[in-house]
Design a protein around this motif. Structure first.
Motif, PDB file in Angstrom:
ATOM      1  N   GLU A 192       0.765  -1.052  -0.202  1.00 54.15           N
ATOM      2  CA  GLU A 192       0.106   0.048  -0.087  1.00 54.15           C
ATOM      3  C   GLU A 192       0.894   1.251  -0.045  1.00 54.15           C
ATOM      4  O   GLU A 192       0.389   2.411   0.055  1.00 54.15           O
ATOM      5  CB  GLU A 192      -0.700  -0.063   1.362  1.00 54.15           C
ATOM      6  CG  GLU A 192      -1.990  -1.075   1.333  1.00 54.15           C
ATOM      7  CD  GLU A 192      -3.031  -0.991   0.114  1.00 54.15           C
ATOM      8  OE1 GLU A 192      -3.344   0.109  -0.194  1.00 54.15           O
ATOM      9  OE2 GLU A 192      -3.417  -1.849  -0.346  1.00 54.15           O
ATOM     10  N   GLN A 214      -3.796  -6.455  -2.093  1.00 52.67           N
ATOM     11  CA  GLN A 214      -4.097  -5.418  -3.486  1.00 52.67           C
ATOM     12  C   GLN A 214      -3.276  -5.791  -4.653  1.00 52.67           C
ATOM     13  O   GLN A 214      -3.971  -6.225  -5.630  1.00 52.67           O
ATOM     14  CB  GLN A 214      -3.512  -4.106  -2.988  1.00 52.67           C
ATOM     15  CG  GLN A 214      -3.575  -2.966  -3.911  1.00 52.67           C
ATOM     16  CD  GLN A 214      -5.250  -2.823  -4.312  1.00 52.67           C
ATOM     17  OE1 GLN A 214      -6.091  -2.886  -3.511  1.00 52.67           O
ATOM     18  NE2 GLN A 214      -5.465  -2.948  -5.655  1.00 52.67           N
ATOM     19  N   LYS A 217      -4.156  -9.672  -5.793  1.00 55.92           N
ATOM     20  CA  LYS A 217      -5.595  -9.656  -6.238  1.00 55.92           C
ATOM     21  C   LYS A 217      -5.938  -9.262  -7.627  1.00 55.92           C
ATOM     22  O   LYS A 217      -6.349  -9.837  -8.622  1.00 55.92           O
ATOM     23  CB  LYS A 217      -6.687  -9.187  -5.036  1.00 55.92           C
ATOM     24  CG  LYS A 217      -6.800  -7.550  -4.913  1.00 55.92           C
ATOM     25  CD  LYS A 217      -7.837  -7.261  -4.090  1.00 55.92           C
ATOM     26  CE  LYS A 217      -7.908  -5.962  -3.798  1.00 55.92           C
ATOM     27  NZ  LYS A 217      -9.184  -5.288  -2.997  1.00 55.92           N
ATOM     28  N   GLU A 387     -15.304   5.351   8.087  1.00 54.09           N
ATOM     29  CA  GLU A 387     -15.131   4.575   6.838  1.00 54.09           C
ATOM     30  C   GLU A 387     -14.907   3.109   6.913  1.00 54.09           C
ATOM     31  O   GLU A 387     -14.340   2.602   8.118  1.00 54.09           O
ATOM     32  CB  GLU A 387     -13.551   4.945   6.332  1.00 54.09           C
ATOM     33  CG  GLU A 387     -13.068   4.306   4.922  1.00 54.09           C
ATOM     34  CD  GLU A 387     -11.494   4.134   4.778  1.00 54.09           C
ATOM     35  OE1 GLU A 387     -11.095   5.560   5.237  1.00 54.09           O
ATOM     36  OE2 GLU A 387     -11.137   3.411   4.392  1.00 54.09           O
ATOM     37  N   ARG A 394      -8.232   0.695 -11.205  1.00 49.25           N
ATOM     38  CA  ARG A 394      -6.762   0.387 -11.053  1.00 49.25           C
ATOM     39  C   ARG A 394      -6.115   1.036 -12.408  1.00 49.25           C
ATOM     40  O   ARG A 394      -6.754   0.734 -13.504  1.00 49.25           O
ATOM     41  CB  ARG A 394      -6.175  -0.906 -10.666  1.00 49.25           C
ATOM     42  CG  ARG A 394      -7.020  -1.888  -9.804  1.00 49.25           C
ATOM     43  CD  ARG A 394      -7.434  -1.113  -8.276  1.00 49.25           C
ATOM     44  NE  ARG A 394      -8.025  -1.698  -7.571  1.00 49.25           N
ATOM     45  CZ  ARG A 394      -8.385  -1.655  -6.230  1.00 49.25           C
ATOM     46  NH1 ARG A 394      -8.027  -0.419  -5.762  1.00 49.25           N
ATOM     47  NH2 ARG A 394      -9.176  -2.402  -5.428  1.00 49.25           N
TER      48      ARG A 394
HETATM   49  P1  AMO Z   1      -7.476   0.648   2.831  1.00 47.63           P
HETATM   50  O1  AMO Z   1      -6.257   0.923   3.376  1.00 47.63           O
HETATM   51  O2  AMO Z   1      -8.508   1.780   2.893  1.00 47.63           O
HETATM   52  O3  AMO Z   1      -7.602  -0.001   1.545  1.00 47.63           O
HETATM   53  O4  AMO Z   1      -8.246  -0.427   3.690  1.00 47.63           O
HETATM   54  C1  AMO Z   1      -9.472  -1.076   3.309  1.00 47.63           C
HETATM   55  C2  AMO Z   1     -10.540  -1.048   4.718  1.00 47.63           C
HETATM   56  O5  AMO Z   1      -9.737  -1.909   5.609  1.00 47.63           O
HETATM   57  C3  AMO Z   1     -10.053  -1.234   6.981  1.00 47.63           C
HETATM   58  N1  AMO Z   1      -8.898  -1.135   7.508  1.00 47.63           N
HETATM   59  C4  AMO Z   1      -8.728  -1.169   9.007  1.00 47.63           C
HETATM   60  N2  AMO Z   1      -9.426  -1.942  10.091  1.00 47.63           N
HETATM   61  C5  AMO Z   1      -8.889  -2.377  11.229  1.00 47.63           C
HETATM   62  N3  AMO Z   1      -7.684  -1.829  11.420  1.00 47.63           N
HETATM   63  C6  AMO Z   1      -7.034  -1.134  10.514  1.00 47.63           C
HETATM   64  N4  AMO Z   1      -5.842  -0.666  11.132  1.00 47.63           N
HETATM   65  C7  AMO Z   1      -7.435  -0.767   9.168  1.00 47.63           C
HETATM   66  N5  AMO Z   1      -6.881  -0.205   8.239  1.00 47.63           N
HETATM   67  C8  AMO Z   1      -7.932  -0.301   7.295  1.00 47.63           C
HETATM   68  C9  AMO Z   1     -10.899  -0.317   6.766  1.00 47.63           C
HETATM   69  C10 AMO Z   1     -10.651   0.170   5.185  1.00 47.63           C
HETATM   70  O6  AMO Z   1     -11.779   0.771   4.705  1.00 47.63           O
HETATM   71  N6  AMO Z   1      -5.977  -1.863  -0.867  1.00 47.63           N
HETATM   72  C11 AMO Z   1      -7.120  -0.912  -0.395  1.00 47.63           C
HETATM   73  C12 AMO Z   1      -8.387  -1.500  -0.840  1.00 47.63           C
HETATM   74  C13 AMO Z   1      -8.807  -1.711  -2.201  1.00 47.63           C
HETATM   75  O7  AMO Z   1      -8.741  -0.602  -3.094  1.00 47.63           O
HETATM   76  O8  AMO Z   1      -9.368  -2.573  -2.895  1.00 47.63           O
HETATM   77  C14 AMO Z   1      -6.771  -0.876   1.210  1.00 47.63           C
HETATM   78  O9  AMO Z   1      -6.162  -1.645   1.634  1.00 47.63           O
HETATM   79  O10 AMO Z   1     -12.420  -0.788   6.587  1.00 47.63           O
END
Ligand code: AMO
Ligand code: ATP
Length: 464
Positions: A192, A214, A217, A387, A394
């Motif tokens: 990421e 990411q 997939k 969120e 992509r």
């Molecule tokens: P992102 O970093 O926003 O996107 O993560 C996707 C979702 O994961 C959850 N999340 C978490 N839940 C608990 N603890 C955390 N530290 C945490 N960080 C994230 C949230 C968030 O919306 N690869 C992209 C997704 C994509 O575009 O397909 C991604 O990782 O619910």
């Protein structure tokens, strides 16, 4: 003989008069005089009152001496009490005990009691008003003794709801032609970008734990699987302790080939989550009630067709409400929360998508909009102003992808195989990622993600 029975199955109409054998935890024991004891036996979330009486009172005294949470077997006849306790998880029948065996003795002084862990704020306030002296059992202590804490009715319900969320996710996607996959969690570099990565040594080679599925997939889509999903662990070395970040959480991920537009991904989110919320409200009513008894919350407001709002429009709503926000910057947590309130008041929903984020605030793999590259084909999804999902189309052009990675300071060498995947023919595609614990936390208005993680891993906690 006595037939084995589940506590939850002991209903007045079908069970009265039956000779049963039940194994459960001694949740509470109350002696009445020297000859009678009432024993509340718990199995999962269900409890039943057992009446121990008769004879010379030896069995009642043995029952009265049982330590709480000991595992016991009772055998006896099901009867109907004169005044059944309604509105709790207690069964409306009793068992007149004829045999009683202790199978596993709990230590006499438990570090926390299930009753204390099950107290609601109202219970605490009521007890205090009545002048009772309560031993405070805060969240940290409950998590230290999670094995006991998990036995409360609310916790039993939370993880049953969580299982249903995962189940609906799989079922809906399977019905739409998606294939479940498993991507590696040991990676040669971050997936990421950013610093929140756990580093480790992979046979002498620097490696890290996957921050998301990411890259792989997407590579699965390049590998000919047009629609994929994954349910798996996600690792993030989050530095700050917040109510919504874990260092390990369960990611629900989707990736799919697109025909015309990234709105096809939003359509999947829409169908999936409306089906999920409907399912929870319809099939988990008992569980939601049990959660509500300890942690009161209002049912989630959502529309039959999920509202999609452009980022620009969200910015406008915030500015009109007097909130200072940078139209090309990211929203902070406070602004997101505020926008959640504004959207709820204007559109009557607490579940909505915010689309077309500025490109600068999205990850390197995000597709810029063809009509204006300052914006991107991306979206976040919010529940009660927080969120739960990030998603996007992509970049499938390897040169643009490498350029966007470089522009964000990512060493393209560490993701060379990923970038190369798009040199062998790659369909336009997009997807999204959901945090399972966040879905349950926000659907049930729980306020802290540790409540929806079985054995949470936060920046300070690596045990139990
Ligand atoms: P992102 O970093 O926003 O996107 O993560 C996707 C979702 O994961 C959850 N999340 C978490 N839940 C608990 N603890 C955390 N530290 C945490 N960080 C994230 C949230 C968030 O919306 N690869 C992209 C997704 C994509 O575009 O397909 C991604 O990782 O619910
Ligand atoms: P901490 O004090 O560690 O921040 P917390 O965030 O869990 O704990 P609250 O949100 O106020 O504290 O309460 C949550 C739960 O804590 C309640 O549902 C209850 O089970 C327990 N609790 C709170 N106060 C008391 C008390 N005085 N006695 C016993 N249990 C309590």
């Amino acid at each position: 003989g006595y037939a084995w029975a589940d506590v939850a199955s002991l209903e007045p109409a079908s069970a009265a008069g039956r000779a049963v054998r039940v194994r459960g935890a001694a949740q509470a024991v109350r002696a009445v005089g020297r000859r009678v004891a009432f024993l509340v036996l718990r199995q999962g979330a269900a409890t039943v009152q057992c009446v121990v009486s008769g004879g010379d009172g030896g069995m009642a005294r043995f029952a009265a001496g049982l330590s709480r949470e000991s595992v016991v077997d009772v055998a006896g006849v099901v009867s109907l009490p004169r005044e059944p306790v309604r509105g709790t998880t207690q069964q409306l029948v009793e068992i007149q005990v004829e045999k009683l065996h202790c199978i596993s003795r709990a230590v006499p002084n438990l570090p926390i009691s299930v009753a204390a862990a099950a107290r609601s704020k109202e219970d605490v306030a009521r007890a205090k008003a009545a002048g009772e002296q309560l031993v405070h059992v805060g969240q940290d202590k409950r998590l230290d003794y999670r094995v006991i804490d998990l036995r409360t009715a609310a916790n039993q319900a939370i993880f049953r709801v969580q299982c249903q969320v995962e189940n609906v996710f799989r079922q809906v996607l399977l019905s739409e032609g998606f294939v479940g996959i498993h991507t590696p969690k040991l990676l040669g570099g971050s997936s990421e970008g950013g610093a929140a990565v756990f580093k480790l040594d992979y046979n002498g080679q620097p490696a890290c734990l996957a921050q998301s599925p990411q890259l792989h997939k997407q590579m699965a889509v390049c590998g000919g699987f047009e629609r994929v999903f994954e349910v798996g662990p996600v690792f993030r070395a989050e530095g700050s302790d917040t109510h919504r970040h874990l260092c390990e959480f369960v990611g629900l991920d989707v990736e799919m080939a697109l025909r015309d537009h990234y709105s096809e991904v939003c359509d999947v989110v829409d169908r999936l989550f409306v089906a999920m919320f409907d399912h929870l409200n319809k099939n988990c009513a008992k569980e939601l009630e049990a959660i509500q008894r300890q942690y009161p919350f209002k049912p989630l407001k959502y529309l039959e067709t999920t509202l999609r709002l452009d980022y620009d429009e969200g910015i406008r709503m915030l500015q009109e409400a007097g909130v200072h926000v940078d139209p090309m910057g990211d929203l902070n947590t406070e602004a997101e929360k505020k926008l959640g309130e504004l959207v709820r008041d204007k559109y009557g929903t607490e579940f909505y998508m915010l689309c077309r984020y500025p490109s600068a605030v999205r990850p390197f793999y995000t597709m810029p909009c063809s009509d204006d590259p300052r914006y991107s084909c991306s979206f976040d999804v919010f529940v009660r102003g927080e969120e739960i999902i990030s998603g996007a189309q992509r970049v499938h052009d390897p040169e643009l992808l490498a350029a966007q990675a470089e522009a964000r300071g990512i060493d393209v060498g560490t993701i060379a195989a990923y970038v190369d995947s798009f040199r062998y023919g790659a369909p336009p595609h997009g997807g999204f990622g959901v945090g399972l614990e966040r879905v349950v936390m926000l659907f049930c208005g729980l306020g802290n993600i540790r409540k929806t993680s079985l054995f949470p891993r936060d920046p300070r906690r690596l045990a139990p």
